[in-house]
Design a protein around this motif. Structure first.
Motif, PDB file in Angstrom:
ATOM      1  N   VAL A   1       0.890  -1.213   0.083  1.00  0.00           N
ATOM      2  CA  VAL A   1       0.387  -0.132  -0.060  1.00  0.00           C
ATOM      3  C   VAL A   1       0.648   0.835  -0.111  1.00  0.00           C
ATOM      4  N   ALA A   2       2.147   1.022   0.664  1.00  0.00           N
ATOM      5  CA  ALA A   2       2.721   2.306   0.734  1.00  0.00           C
ATOM      6  C   ALA A   2       3.231   2.804  -0.643  1.00  0.00           C
ATOM      7  N   LEU A   3       4.010   0.972  -0.884  1.00  0.00           N
ATOM      8  CA  LEU A   3       4.149   1.278  -2.463  1.00  0.00           C
ATOM      9  C   LEU A   3       3.658   2.210  -3.855  1.00  0.00           C
ATOM     10  N   LEU A   4       2.651   1.303  -3.572  1.00  0.00           N
ATOM     11  CA  LEU A   4       1.376   1.535  -4.863  1.00  0.00           C
ATOM     12  C   LEU A   4       0.500   2.468  -3.975  1.00  0.00           C
ATOM     13  N   GLY A   5      -0.130   1.979  -3.267  1.00  0.00           N
ATOM     14  CA  GLY A   5      -1.644   3.440  -2.882  1.00  0.00           C
ATOM     15  C   GLY A   5      -2.281   2.130  -2.617  1.00  0.00           C
ATOM     16  N   GLU A   6      -3.729   2.823  -1.922  1.00  0.00           N
ATOM     17  CA  GLU A   6      -4.438   1.337  -1.609  1.00  0.00           C
ATOM     18  C   GLU A   6      -5.191   0.539  -2.456  1.00  0.00           C
ATOM     19  N   ASP A   7      -5.203   1.199  -3.496  1.00  0.00           N
ATOM     20  CA  ASP A   7      -5.716   0.749  -4.811  1.00  0.00           C
ATOM     21  C   ASP A   7      -5.343  -0.774  -5.095  1.00  0.00           C
ATOM     22  N   VAL A   8      -4.420  -0.825  -4.207  1.00  0.00           N
ATOM     23  CA  VAL A   8      -3.456  -2.418  -4.415  1.00  0.00           C
ATOM     24  C   VAL A   8      -4.332  -3.196  -4.441  1.00  0.00           C
ATOM     25  N   TYR A   9      -4.823  -3.185  -3.194  1.00  0.00           N
ATOM     26  CA  TYR A   9      -6.395  -4.046  -2.526  1.00  0.00           C
ATOM     27  C   TYR A   9      -7.546  -4.201  -3.285  1.00  0.00           C
ATOM     28  N   LYS A  10      -8.126  -4.583  -3.558  1.00  0.00           N
ATOM     29  CA  LYS A  10      -9.527  -4.076  -3.756  1.00  0.00           C
ATOM     30  C   LYS A  10     -10.485  -5.418  -3.258  1.00  0.00           C
ATOM     31  N   ASP A  11     -11.672  -4.849  -2.385  1.00  0.00           N
ATOM     32  CA  ASP A  11     -12.931  -5.478  -1.463  1.00  0.00           C
ATOM     33  C   ASP A  11     -11.213  -7.033  -0.602  1.00  0.00           C
ATOM     34  N   GLY A  12     -10.525  -5.999  -0.404  1.00  0.00           N
ATOM     35  CA  GLY A  12      -9.717  -7.564   0.994  1.00  0.00           C
ATOM     36  C   GLY A  12      -8.871  -8.181  -0.889  1.00  0.00           C
ATOM     37  N   MET A  13      -8.940  -8.586  -1.286  1.00  0.00           N
ATOM     38  CA  MET A  13      -8.244  -8.747  -1.949  1.00  0.00           C
ATOM     39  C   MET A  13      -6.912  -8.699  -3.170  1.00  0.00           C
ATOM     40  N   LEU A  14      -6.183  -8.499  -3.873  1.00  0.00           N
ATOM     41  CA  LEU A  14      -4.726  -8.140  -4.288  1.00  0.00           C
ATOM     42  C   LEU A  14      -5.196  -7.635  -5.600  1.00  0.00           C
ATOM     43  N   ASN A  15      -5.241  -6.473  -5.998  1.00  0.00           N
ATOM     44  CA  ASN A  15      -5.169  -6.281  -7.124  1.00  0.00           C
ATOM     45  C   ASN A  15      -4.428  -6.757  -8.644  1.00  0.00           C
TER      46      ASN A  15
END
Length: 198
Positions: A50-64
């Protein structure tokens, strides 16, 4: 306890060899599957991604996965960044897993990217699963429903099989012609008697 790694290129039959070893009472840790699991379940990994790629790297608890893939493939340096986050936890996971199996004479780790990840120093010996390229491509096309072009691109992105074979302690030839159990039995005997070069 002797720790071995099972590696090989796409379509070589690593997972099948791992299943055969498990049938021979040798438990096998699947590093590739564990990496995927830890990427979702490990809080430390999640925080760093998340620190590297932002909150969007996880969606609904799953990896984007599309977001992560686009980042990975945009720059070779990005692969090193992501690996530096995930691989130490996989390494720790394998050590803890093996520690719980101290009563086993031999345990295994299955990893497609054993050398690329630097995992070879966590084991005593490496078993390379080898098959002819055309056979590997056919197997992967059938297994993944992928085109020949897609599979060959994935093969090209992996370390060369001959290089893996050169660096491994043992090679299992999985070409459909040579029986596998005698090959594995011989390897296990050599491991148990210490008759192999580390």
């Amino acid at each position: 306890m002797i720790k071995i790694a099972i590696t090989g290129g796409i379509g070589s039959g690593k997972s099948y060899i791992s299943h055969l070893l498990e049938d021979m009472n040798i438990p096998v840790y699947n590093a590739d599957n564990e990496a995927k699991r830890l990427t979702v379940s490990d809080e430390g990994i999640r925080r760093q991604l998340v620190a590297l790629l932002g909150e969007d790297v996880y969606k609904d608890g799953m990896l984007n996965k599309p977001l992560l893939a686009s980042y990975l493939f945009s720059d070779p340096a990005h692969v090193l960044q992501i690996n530096a986050i995930i691989h130490p936890r996989v390494r720790e996971g394998f050590a803890a897993w093996a520690d719980k199996r101290k009563d086993c004479a031999v345990v295994g780790m299955e990893s497609a990217i054993l050398y690329e990840a630097g995992f070879e120093d966590t084991v005593d010996a490496v078993v390379m699963v080898y098959a002819p390229l055309d056979l590997r491509v056919q197997r992967a096309m059938y297994r993944d429903g992928a085109s020949e072009e897609q599979v060959r691109a994935r093969v090209a992105s992996q370390m060369d099989d001959e290089e893996k074979r050169r660096r491994a302690h043992f090679t299992v030839v999985n070409d459909g012609a040579q029986p596998l159990i005698p090959q594995l039995t011989e390897i296990i005997e050599q491991l148990k008697t210490g008759k192999f070069v580390q």
